[in-house]
Design a protein around this motif. Structure first.
Motif, mmCIF file in Angstrom:
data_model
loop_
_atom_site.group_PDB
_atom_site.id
_atom_site.type_symbol
_atom_site.label_atom_id
_atom_site.label_comp_id
_atom_site.label_asym_id
_atom_site.label_seq_id
_atom_site.Cartn_x
_atom_site.Cartn_y
_atom_site.Cartn_z
ATOM 1 N N ASN A 106 2.611 -15.712 -19.091
ATOM 2 C CA ASN A 106 2.584 -16.176 -20.474
ATOM 3 C C ASN A 106 3.844 -16.946 -20.865
ATOM 4 O O ASN A 106 3.945 -17.453 -21.977
ATOM 5 N N ASN A 107 4.816 -17.001 -19.972
ATOM 6 C CA ASN A 107 6.067 -17.703 -20.256
ATOM 7 C C ASN A 107 6.242 -18.815 -19.227
ATOM 8 O O ASN A 107 6.819 -18.606 -18.161
ATOM 9 N N THR A 108 5.722 -19.988 -19.528
ATOM 10 C CA THR A 108 5.766 -21.095 -18.572
ATOM 11 C C THR A 108 7.183 -21.598 -18.322
ATOM 12 O O THR A 108 7.431 -22.292 -17.344
ATOM 13 N N GLY A 109 8.124 -21.229 -19.181
ATOM 14 C CA GLY A 109 9.496 -21.684 -19.009
ATOM 15 C C GLY A 109 10.319 -20.790 -18.110
ATOM 16 O O GLY A 109 11.472 -21.096 -17.807
ATOM 17 N N LEU A 110 9.742 -19.666 -17.656
ATOM 18 C CA LEU A 110 10.487 -18.727 -16.809
ATOM 19 C C LEU A 110 10.067 -18.894 -15.358
ATOM 20 O O LEU A 110 8.993 -18.451 -14.951
ATOM 21 N N ALA A 111 10.901 -19.559 -14.575
ATOM 22 C CA ALA A 111 10.636 -19.713 -13.143
ATOM 23 C C ALA A 111 11.112 -18.453 -12.413
ATOM 24 O O ALA A 111 12.084 -17.814 -12.826
ATOM 25 N N VAL A 112 10.428 -18.111 -11.316
ATOM 26 C CA VAL A 112 10.756 -16.893 -10.570
ATOM 27 C C VAL A 112 10.774 -17.197 -9.078
ATOM 28 O O VAL A 112 9.893 -17.884 -8.562
ATOM 29 N N ILE A 113 11.793 -16.675 -8.396
ATOM 30 C CA ILE A 113 11.845 -16.745 -6.943
ATOM 31 C C ILE A 113 12.095 -15.347 -6.394
ATOM 32 O O ILE A 113 12.483 -14.436 -7.124
ATOM 33 N N SER A 114 11.852 -15.199 -5.103
ATOM 34 C CA SER A 114 12.105 -13.928 -4.431
ATOM 35 C C SER A 114 13.222 -14.131 -3.417
ATOM 36 O O SER A 114 13.315 -15.187 -2.787
ATOM 37 N N LEU A 115 14.069 -13.119 -3.257
ATOM 38 C CA LEU A 115 15.216 -13.211 -2.359
ATOM 39 C C LEU A 115 15.151 -12.135 -1.283
ATOM 40 O O LEU A 115 14.602 -11.057 -1.497
ATOM 41 N N SER A 116 15.730 -12.440 -0.136
ATOM 42 C CA SER A 116 15.894 -11.429 0.903
ATOM 43 C C SER A 116 17.211 -10.685 0.674
ATOM 44 O O SER A 116 18.001 -11.055 -0.209
ATOM 45 N N ARG A 117 17.427 -9.639 1.456
ATOM 46 C CA ARG A 117 18.753 -9.034 1.507
ATOM 47 C C ARG A 117 19.745 -10.068 2.051
ATOM 48 O O ARG A 117 19.363 -11.087 2.638
ATOM 49 N N VAL A 118 21.013 -9.799 1.859
ATOM 50 C CA VAL A 118 22.057 -10.735 2.285
ATOM 51 C C VAL A 118 22.761 -10.196 3.528
ATOM 52 O O VAL A 118 23.325 -9.096 3.501
ATOM 53 N N LEU A 119 22.713 -10.952 4.604
ATOM 54 C CA LEU A 119 23.478 -10.609 5.807
ATOM 55 C C LEU A 119 24.901 -11.137 5.640
ATOM 56 O O LEU A 119 25.101 -12.305 5.315
ATOM 57 N N ILE A 120 25.875 -10.266 5.856
ATOM 58 C CA ILE A 120 27.290 -10.637 5.700
ATOM 59 C C ILE A 120 28.001 -10.356 7.008
ATOM 60 O O ILE A 120 27.774 -9.311 7.634
ATOM 61 N N ASP A 121 28.848 -11.275 7.457
ATOM 62 C CA ASP A 121 29.517 -11.053 8.733
ATOM 63 C C ASP A 121 30.674 -10.072 8.593
ATOM 64 O O ASP A 121 31.112 -9.745 7.483
ATOM 65 N N LYS A 122 31.168 -9.605 9.718
ATOM 66 C CA LYS A 122 32.174 -8.539 9.713
ATOM 67 C C LYS A 122 33.497 -8.946 9.069
ATOM 68 O O LYS A 122 34.123 -8.131 8.395
ATOM 69 N N PRO A 123 33.948 -10.186 9.234
ATOM 70 C CA PRO A 123 35.169 -10.574 8.491
ATOM 71 C C PRO A 123 34.914 -10.791 6.998
ATOM 72 O O PRO A 123 35.848 -11.069 6.250
ATOM 73 N N GLN A 124 33.639 -10.701 6.586
ATOM 74 C CA GLN A 124 33.242 -10.955 5.197
ATOM 75 C C GLN A 124 33.658 -12.366 4.749
ATOM 76 O O GLN A 124 34.167 -12.582 3.655
ATOM 77 N N GLU A 125 33.408 -13.308 5.654
ATOM 78 C CA GLU A 125 33.724 -14.711 5.370
ATOM 79 C C GLU A 125 32.468 -15.579 5.266
ATOM 80 O O GLU A 125 32.511 -16.669 4.696
ATOM 81 N N ASN A 126 31.365 -15.099 5.840
ATOM 82 C CA ASN A 126 30.115 -15.854 5.833
ATOM 83 C C ASN A 126 28.956 -14.947 5.452
ATOM 84 O O ASN A 126 28.997 -13.734 5.681
ATOM 85 N N ALA A 127 27.933 -15.543 4.869
ATOM 86 C CA ALA A 127 26.757 -14.779 4.455
ATOM 87 C C ALA A 127 25.504 -15.625 4.653
ATOM 88 O O ALA A 127 25.568 -16.859 4.723
ATOM 89 N N TYR A 128 24.375 -14.935 4.736
ATOM 90 C CA TYR A 128 23.097 -15.605 4.978
ATOM 91 C C TYR A 128 21.995 -14.862 4.235
ATOM 92 O O TYR A 128 21.950 -13.626 4.220
ATOM 93 N N LEU A 129 21.108 -15.608 3.586
ATOM 94 C CA LEU A 129 19.954 -15.008 2.931
ATOM 95 C C LEU A 129 18.792 -15.992 2.941
ATOM 96 O O LEU A 129 18.958 -17.166 3.300
ATOM 97 N N GLU A 130 17.632 -15.508 2.544
ATOM 98 C CA GLU A 130 16.461 -16.371 2.477
ATOM 99 C C GLU A 130 15.867 -16.330 1.074
ATOM 100 O O GLU A 130 15.967 -15.317 0.381
ATOM 101 N N VAL A 131 15.297 -17.458 0.687
ATOM 102 C CA VAL A 131 14.716 -17.602 -0.644
ATOM 103 C C VAL A 131 13.241 -17.940 -0.482
ATOM 104 O O VAL A 131 12.882 -18.814 0.312
ATOM 105 N N PHE A 132 12.406 -17.246 -1.232
ATOM 106 C CA PHE A 132 10.968 -17.490 -1.186
ATOM 107 C C PHE A 132 10.501 -17.957 -2.559
ATOM 108 O O PHE A 132 10.821 -17.335 -3.568
ATOM 109 N N ASP A 133 9.747 -19.071 -2.581
ATOM 110 C CA ASP A 133 9.094 -19.461 -3.822
ATOM 111 C C ASP A 133 7.613 -19.632 -3.547
ATOM 112 O O ASP A 133 7.116 -19.205 -2.505
ATOM 113 N N TYR A 134 6.896 -20.251 -4.438
ATOM 114 C CA TYR A 134 5.455 -20.352 -4.272
ATOM 115 C C TYR A 134 5.049 -21.229 -3.097
ATOM 116 O O TYR A 134 3.928 -21.143 -2.615
ATOM 117 N N PHE A 135 5.947 -22.080 -2.649
ATOM 118 C CA PHE A 135 5.555 -23.085 -1.674
ATOM 119 C C PHE A 135 6.183 -22.904 -0.300
ATOM 120 O O PHE A 135 5.590 -23.259 0.697
#
Length: 218
Positions: A161-190
């Motif tokens: 009912n709220n066409t102005g509210l976009a929504v995405i889904s996120l994965s957990r965040v992988l973080i490296d041991k030095p805590q200098e880099n990170a990686y995640l995934e984003v899911f949308d409708y497409f």
């Protein structure tokens, strides 16, 4: 004086307490979500409607061409409005809490296998992370007003009912041991996007290094 010394020592000890992984994960998301959202608005497609078709005995080719021309003009008008809205939204993203964006309230599981071939020398703290819930309070430090949305509400109720509210889904965040880099995934409708991040000592925050569409990967 003694009380002041005790207070200073207590504050020092408190500052030395390590963050939990979940806190660090939320910190990464709060920092990089504005850029992810900006990428989302820049790349969302606007589909051209199919041409209007009808039986030739009912309507003439001239009338059919006229209908399709009118439909094309209407699509162009709608498309211009959508692009204008997106452009205005993107301009507001850097301004603190000026825009609202939706995130599915569960971060999906992820494994370090997902990152193989996309990052060199990335040794994550955990090889895999299970699904976990997130709440509005996890994103208080994000410059964008993030609203967590239950999966069941994506196609019904508030989001529908709220066409102005976009929504995405996120994965957990992988973080490296030095805590200098990170990686995640984003899911949308497409599609699914793969996001690589790094911690910038200059900016004192996590920064997006690269966002790749899934079909761009080898």
């Amino acid at each position: 004086m003694k009380n002041i010394c005790v207070l200073l020592i207590s504050l020092l000890l408190f500052s030395c307490i390590d963050k939990t992984y979940e806190q660090l994960e939320s910190e990464v998301l709060c920092d990089v979500l504005p850029d992810i959202i900006k990428d989302y608005y820049k790349k969302q497609p606007v589909f051209i409607p199919p041409p209007y078709e009808t039986h030739s005995k009912i309507i003439s080719k001239k009338e059919l061409d006229s209908i399709n021309t009118a439909n094309t003009k209407e699509w162009l008008r709608t498309n211009n409005e959508i692009q204008k809205y997106r452009s205005n939204f993107i301009k507001l993203i850097p301004q603190h809490k000026k825009v609202t964006f939706g995130i599915v309230d569960s971060l999906w599981e992820i494994s370090s296998d997902e990152i193989k071939g996309t990052e060199n020398y990335f040794f994550s703290i955990y090889d895999s992370l299970g699904t976990r819930a997130v709440y509005n309070r996890d994103f208080l430090n994000c410059s964008v007003n993030i609203k967590t949305i239950p999966v069941d509400s994506i196609f019904e109720g508030e989001v529908r009912n709220n066409t102005g509210l976009a929504v995405i889904s996120l994965s957990r965040v992988l973080i490296d041991k030095p805590q200098e880099n990170a990686y995640l995934e984003v899911f949308d409708y497409f599609n699914r996007k793969k996001v690589s991040c790094f911690y910038s000592n200059k900016q004192k925050k996590w920064v997006v290094k690269e966002i790749k569409d899934n079909d761009e990967l080898p």
